[in-house]
Design a protein around this motif. Structure first.
Motif, short mmCIF file in Angstrom:
data_model
loop_
_atom_site.label_atom_id
_atom_site.label_comp_id
_atom_site.label_asym_id
_atom_site.label_seq_id
_atom_site.Cartn_x
_atom_site.Cartn_y
_atom_site.Cartn_z
N THR A 14 -7.27 -3.49 -3.00
CA THR A 14 -7.40 -2.63 -3.99
C THR A 14 -8.67 -2.99 -4.85
O THR A 14 -9.04 -2.58 -5.86
CB THR A 14 -6.25 -2.10 -4.96
OG1 THR A 14 -5.50 -3.27 -5.43
CG2 THR A 14 -5.37 -1.57 -3.94
N SER A 44 -8.17 4.48 10.08
CA SER A 44 -9.48 3.65 10.01
C SER A 44 -9.71 2.53 10.88
O SER A 44 -10.54 1.96 11.38
CB SER A 44 -9.91 3.42 8.70
OG SER A 44 -10.94 2.65 8.41
N PHE A 67 -12.44 12.29 1.21
CA PHE A 67 -11.72 12.18 -0.13
C PHE A 67 -12.68 11.75 -1.27
O PHE A 67 -12.11 12.20 -2.35
CB PHE A 67 -10.89 10.87 0.25
CG PHE A 67 -9.76 11.41 1.17
CD1 PHE A 67 -8.70 11.89 0.82
CD2 PHE A 67 -9.76 11.08 2.42
CE1 PHE A 67 -7.37 12.12 1.47
CE2 PHE A 67 -8.92 11.33 3.31
CZ PHE A 67 -7.69 11.88 2.73
N ILE A 72 -9.67 2.79 -0.71
CA ILE A 72 -10.42 3.37 0.41
C ILE A 72 -11.86 2.82 0.63
O ILE A 72 -11.97 2.59 1.71
CB ILE A 72 -10.26 5.14 0.45
CG1 ILE A 72 -10.83 5.53 1.79
CG2 ILE A 72 -11.19 5.80 -0.90
CD1 ILE A 72 -10.61 7.03 2.06
N GLU A 97 2.01 8.29 2.68
CA GLU A 97 1.12 9.01 3.35
C GLU A 97 -0.07 8.33 3.83
O GLU A 97 -0.77 8.47 5.10
CB GLU A 97 0.94 10.41 3.27
CG GLU A 97 2.52 10.93 3.38
CD GLU A 97 3.14 10.93 1.94
OE1 GLU A 97 2.54 10.91 0.75
OE2 GLU A 97 4.26 10.83 1.90
N TYR A 98 -0.83 7.79 2.86
CA TYR A 98 -1.97 7.21 2.98
C TYR A 98 -2.24 6.00 3.61
O TYR A 98 -3.42 5.65 4.19
CB TYR A 98 -2.62 7.24 1.59
CG TYR A 98 -3.21 8.52 1.03
CD1 TYR A 98 -3.12 9.80 1.78
CD2 TYR A 98 -3.82 8.54 -0.41
CE1 TYR A 98 -3.59 10.94 1.36
CE2 TYR A 98 -4.09 9.79 -0.94
CZ TYR A 98 -4.04 11.01 -0.02
OH TYR A 98 -4.61 12.24 -0.64
N TYR A 146 0.71 -1.14 -0.02
CA TYR A 146 -0.03 -0.11 -0.01
C TYR A 146 1.00 1.46 0.02
O TYR A 146 0.58 2.14 -0.96
CB TYR A 146 -1.00 -0.11 1.15
CG TYR A 146 -1.95 1.04 1.16
CD1 TYR A 146 -3.10 0.88 0.29
CD2 TYR A 146 -1.86 2.06 1.65
CE1 TYR A 146 -4.14 1.91 0.19
CE2 TYR A 146 -3.05 3.21 1.62
CZ TYR A 146 -4.18 2.99 0.82
OH TYR A 146 -5.14 3.77 0.58
N TRP A 191 2.38 2.77 -3.08
CA TRP A 191 1.44 3.72 -4.04
C TRP A 191 1.55 5.42 -3.33
O TRP A 191 1.98 6.13 -4.36
CB TRP A 191 -0.05 3.16 -3.96
CG TRP A 191 -0.78 4.07 -4.93
CD1 TRP A 191 -1.03 4.45 -6.10
CD2 TRP A 191 -1.78 5.24 -4.10
NE1 TRP A 191 -1.96 5.37 -6.25
CE2 TRP A 191 -2.51 5.94 -5.14
CE3 TRP A 191 -2.01 5.39 -2.76
CZ2 TRP A 191 -3.36 6.69 -4.96
CZ3 TRP A 191 -2.92 6.57 -2.54
CH2 TRP A 191 -3.62 7.00 -3.67
N HIS A 192 1.36 5.44 -2.13
CA HIS A 192 1.31 6.79 -1.70
C HIS A 192 1.64 6.55 -0.18
O HIS A 192 0.71 6.33 0.60
CB HIS A 192 -0.08 7.40 -2.10
CG HIS A 192 0.19 9.13 -2.04
ND1 HIS A 192 0.25 9.76 -0.90
CD2 HIS A 192 0.59 9.67 -3.12
CE1 HIS A 192 0.51 10.95 -1.21
NE2 HIS A 192 0.44 10.99 -2.46
N PRO A 229 -7.38 7.90 -2.17
CA PRO A 229 -6.62 6.97 -1.88
C PRO A 229 -6.95 5.63 -2.31
O PRO A 229 -8.33 5.32 -2.43
CB PRO A 229 -6.74 6.78 -0.40
CG PRO A 229 -7.17 8.06 0.40
CD PRO A 229 -8.04 8.71 -1.02
N LEU A 269 -3.86 6.71 6.68
CA LEU A 269 -5.51 6.81 6.75
C LEU A 269 -6.16 5.42 6.90
O LEU A 269 -7.29 5.20 7.76
CB LEU A 269 -5.85 7.20 5.24
CG LEU A 269 -5.65 8.64 4.96
CD1 LEU A 269 -6.18 8.98 3.48
CD2 LEU A 269 -6.41 9.73 6.10
#
Length: 181
Positions: free
Chosen positions: A173, A62, A100, A134, A54-55, A48, A51-52, A131, A58
């Protein structure tokens, strides 16, 4: 790290994933059963974060809120208090998803409506990167929380099991969203 190729995002049809998946699978079966879930947790968050990064926070937020709410729901006796915790966990997760997915659209609609009505309100457009996955992890966490609330599943005591469940890379995903049981 051999699993990271500069400039390439790890998606299911990438060369990075072609290496990542067999390595993760091989090590999963080589490792002792007691720690396989740790390997899946680390691998899933690595996937995960590729990909990005910082996300991943999130997804972790959660999962942590859901874990805390599920523990509270399982320990609270009063029905109204249990329901309040359930609703709080669901609102947190859906609020994150809504922010988002719909903030940009909401601002655009508000600007158009205000313009059509003659108001001088003009909010700046925002470009929020959605994201990946998400919806899957939010709804996965909600199904877990609801299952604990209904009593069809005991609340998990180990928070890292919850993180492994939510972040499992092969479903993160592309789904499907399943029942927590």
């Amino acid at each position: 790290c051999i699993l990271f190729f500069k400039g390439e995002r790890m998606i299911f049809n990438s060369f990075s994933y072609l290496i990542f998946f067999p390595v993760v699978t091989l090590l999963y079966f080589v490792l002792p059963r007691k720690i396989r879930w740790v390997w899946l947790l680390v691998s899933s968050y690595y996937f995960y974060m590729n990909w990005h990064a910082e996300y991943a926070l999130l997804m972790a937020a959660s999962t942590l809120v859901t874990y805390i709410c599920a523990l509270a729901v399982s320990r609270i006796v009063k029905p109204k208090a249990r329901k309040a915790v359930l609703v709080g966990g669901i609102v947190f997760n859906l609020g994150m998803l809504g922010y988002f997915k719909y903030t940009g659209m909401f601002i655009d609609v508000l600007n158009r409506v205000c313009g059509a009505l003659g108001f001088a309100l003009r909010l700046p457009q925002v470009d929020i990167l959605l994201p990946v996955g998400i919806s899957f992890f939010v709804f996965k966490n909600i199904t877990y929380l609801v299952a604990v609330y209904k009593g069809s599943l005991a609340a998990e005591k180990n928070p890292l099991y919850c993180f492994a469940y939510t972040g499992f890379f092969s479903q993160l995903t592309s789904g499907p969203i399943q029942r927590a049981e």
